[in-house]
Design a protein around this motif. Structure first.
Motif, short mmCIF file in Angstrom:
data_model
loop_
_atom_site.label_atom_id
_atom_site.label_comp_id
_atom_site.label_asym_id
_atom_site.label_seq_id
_atom_site.Cartn_x
_atom_site.Cartn_y
_atom_site.Cartn_z
N SER A 3 0.83 -1.20 0.00
CA SER A 3 0.00 0.00 0.00
C SER A 3 0.87 1.26 0.00
CB SER A 3 -0.92 0.00 1.22
OG SER A 3 -1.60 1.21 1.34
N LYS A 4 1.90 1.27 0.83
CA LYS A 4 2.79 2.44 0.91
C LYS A 4 3.54 2.63 -0.40
CE LYS A 4 4.71 3.85 4.51
NZ LYS A 4 5.31 4.32 5.71
N THR A 5 4.00 1.53 -1.01
CA THR A 5 4.71 1.63 -2.29
C THR A 5 3.78 2.18 -3.36
OG1 THR A 5 6.10 -0.26 -1.69
CG2 THR A 5 5.98 0.30 -4.02
N LYS A 6 2.56 1.71 -3.37
CA LYS A 6 1.58 2.19 -4.34
C LYS A 6 1.33 3.68 -4.16
CE LYS A 6 -3.05 1.00 -5.98
NZ LYS A 6 -4.19 0.11 -5.76
N LYS A 7 1.17 4.12 -2.92
CA LYS A 7 0.96 5.54 -2.65
C LYS A 7 2.17 6.37 -3.04
CE LYS A 7 -2.41 5.37 1.07
NZ LYS A 7 -2.67 5.63 2.49
N ASP A 8 3.38 5.86 -2.74
CA ASP A 8 4.60 6.58 -3.09
C ASP A 8 4.71 6.74 -4.60
OD1 ASP A 8 5.25 6.80 -0.44
OD2 ASP A 8 6.75 5.18 -0.46
N LYS A 9 4.41 5.68 -5.35
CA LYS A 9 4.46 5.76 -6.81
C LYS A 9 3.44 6.77 -7.33
CE LYS A 9 6.28 1.22 -8.02
NZ LYS A 9 6.00 -0.05 -8.68
N GLN A 10 2.25 6.75 -6.73
CA GLN A 10 1.20 7.67 -7.16
C GLN A 10 1.62 9.11 -6.86
OE1 GLN A 10 -2.55 6.98 -5.27
NE2 GLN A 10 -3.66 8.27 -6.69
N ASN A 11 2.19 9.35 -5.69
CA ASN A 11 2.65 10.69 -5.35
C ASN A 11 3.77 11.13 -6.27
OD1 ASN A 11 0.83 10.92 -3.26
ND2 ASN A 11 2.28 10.27 -1.68
N MET A 12 4.69 10.21 -6.61
CA MET A 12 5.78 10.55 -7.50
C MET A 12 5.23 10.88 -8.89
SD MET A 12 9.34 8.55 -8.40
CE MET A 12 8.55 7.02 -8.69
N THR A 13 4.27 10.10 -9.38
CA THR A 13 3.67 10.36 -10.68
C THR A 13 2.97 11.71 -10.68
OG1 THR A 13 3.34 8.01 -11.02
CG2 THR A 13 2.07 9.48 -12.41
N SER A 68 3.68 14.27 -8.77
CA SER A 68 4.67 15.35 -8.73
C SER A 68 5.36 15.51 -10.08
CB SER A 68 5.69 15.09 -7.62
OG SER A 68 6.48 13.97 -7.91
N ILE A 69 5.55 14.42 -10.81
CA ILE A 69 6.14 14.52 -12.15
C ILE A 69 5.19 15.28 -13.06
CG2 ILE A 69 6.75 13.18 -14.20
CD1 ILE A 69 7.96 11.09 -12.29
N ARG A 70 3.89 14.99 -12.95
CA ARG A 70 2.91 15.71 -13.77
C ARG A 70 2.92 17.20 -13.45
NH1 ARG A 70 -1.62 11.37 -12.79
NH2 ARG A 70 -1.00 9.85 -14.35
N VAL A 71 3.02 17.55 -12.17
CA VAL A 71 3.06 18.96 -11.78
C VAL A 71 4.31 19.61 -12.35
CG1 VAL A 71 3.33 20.50 -9.80
CG2 VAL A 71 1.65 18.66 -9.72
N LYS A 72 5.45 18.93 -12.24
CA LYS A 72 6.69 19.48 -12.79
C LYS A 72 6.60 19.64 -14.30
CE LYS A 72 9.82 17.66 -9.27
NZ LYS A 72 10.87 16.69 -8.99
N GLN A 73 6.01 18.64 -14.99
CA GLN A 73 5.87 18.71 -16.44
C GLN A 73 4.97 19.87 -16.82
OE1 GLN A 73 7.62 16.75 -18.55
NE2 GLN A 73 6.83 17.96 -20.23
#
Length: 176
Positions: free
Chosen positions: A88-98, A100-105
Motif C-alpha cells: 500500500s505504501k509503495t503504491k501511494k509513493d508511486k502515485q505521489n511521484m507520478t 509530482s512529475i505531472r506537476v513538474k511537467q
C-alpha cells in the motif's frame, strides 16, 4: 495504537494478549502509532483461527489464518499485514511521484522561457548487433526513429536512424 482483542468461544490468556500486543505494535514502524487494530480468535475444529484487522489513514487491511498453533497463526497474520502495508505504501509513493512529475511537467510546459536546457532524458538498452540487424529492428518498429546498438565487429556504440524520406537509414559511427 488502539488494540481490541476478542475471543469467540475461546479463553484468552494474558500471554496471548501480551503476544498479540507485542506483534501488532511492530506494525507501527510502517504506519506510525495512529492506527486501530482488532484481533479476533476462535477455534474451528482442531485449528486455531486468528483474524487481525488494522485501520489506518482511511485504509482497512485484514489477515485471517488458521493453524493448529495460535501463536503461528498470529505470526502468519502479522507477516501478511506487513506485506499489505508495504504494498500500500509503495503504491501511494508511486502515485505521489507520478503526481509530482505531472506537476513538474505542467510547470515546464507553461514556462516557455527555458532555452538550451536538457529537459527530457530517455534511457535505451544497448545490445550487440550487426548494422543489418539494427536496420531490420528499426524497420519493424514504426514508433522509433533511431536505435543505439553495439556493433559486433568493432565493439563500439553506433546509432542507426531513419532519414526524413522514411525509406532510407543513416548510421552514426564513432571515429577511431
Amino acid at each position: 495504537m488502539n488494540l481490541n482483542i476478542t475471543g469467540k468461544d475461546f479463553e484468552l490468556t494474558d500471554s496471548i494478549k501480551n503476544y498479540i500486543a507485542e506483534k501488532v505494535s511492530k506494525l507501527s514502524k510502517y504506519i506510525g502509532d495512529e492506527f486501530d487494530a482488532t484481533a479476533t480468535f476462535k477455534t474451528e475444529g482442531s485449528e486455531q483461527v486468528a483474524e487481525i484487522r488494522v485501520v489506518f489513514g482511511g485504509e482497512v487491511i485484514k489477515a485471517v489464518t488458521a493453524s493448529k498453533d495460535l501463536y503461528s497463526s498470529i505470526d502468519k497474520d502479522i507477516d501478511i499485514l506487513e506485506g499489505q502495508i508495504r504494498k500500500s505504501k509503495t503504491k501511494k509513493d508511486k502515485q505521489n511521484m507520478t503526481d509530482s512529475i505531472r506537476v513538474k511537467q505542467a510547470a515546464m510546459d507553461s514556462d516557455d522561457d527555458i532555452e538550451g536546457e536538457i529537459i527530457k532524458t530517455i534511457y535505451y538498452s544497448i545490445k550487440p548487433l550487426t548494422p543489418e540487424d539494427a536496420k531490420l529492428i528499426l524497420e519493424s518498429d514504426p514508433k522509433n526513429k533511431f536505435l543505439p546498438f553495439i556493433d559486433i565487429e568493432t565493439n563500439k556504440v553506433n546509432v542507426m536512424y531513419k532519414l526524413k524520406d522514411g525509406k532510407n537509414f543513416g548510421m552514426l559511427e564513432p571515429e577511431a
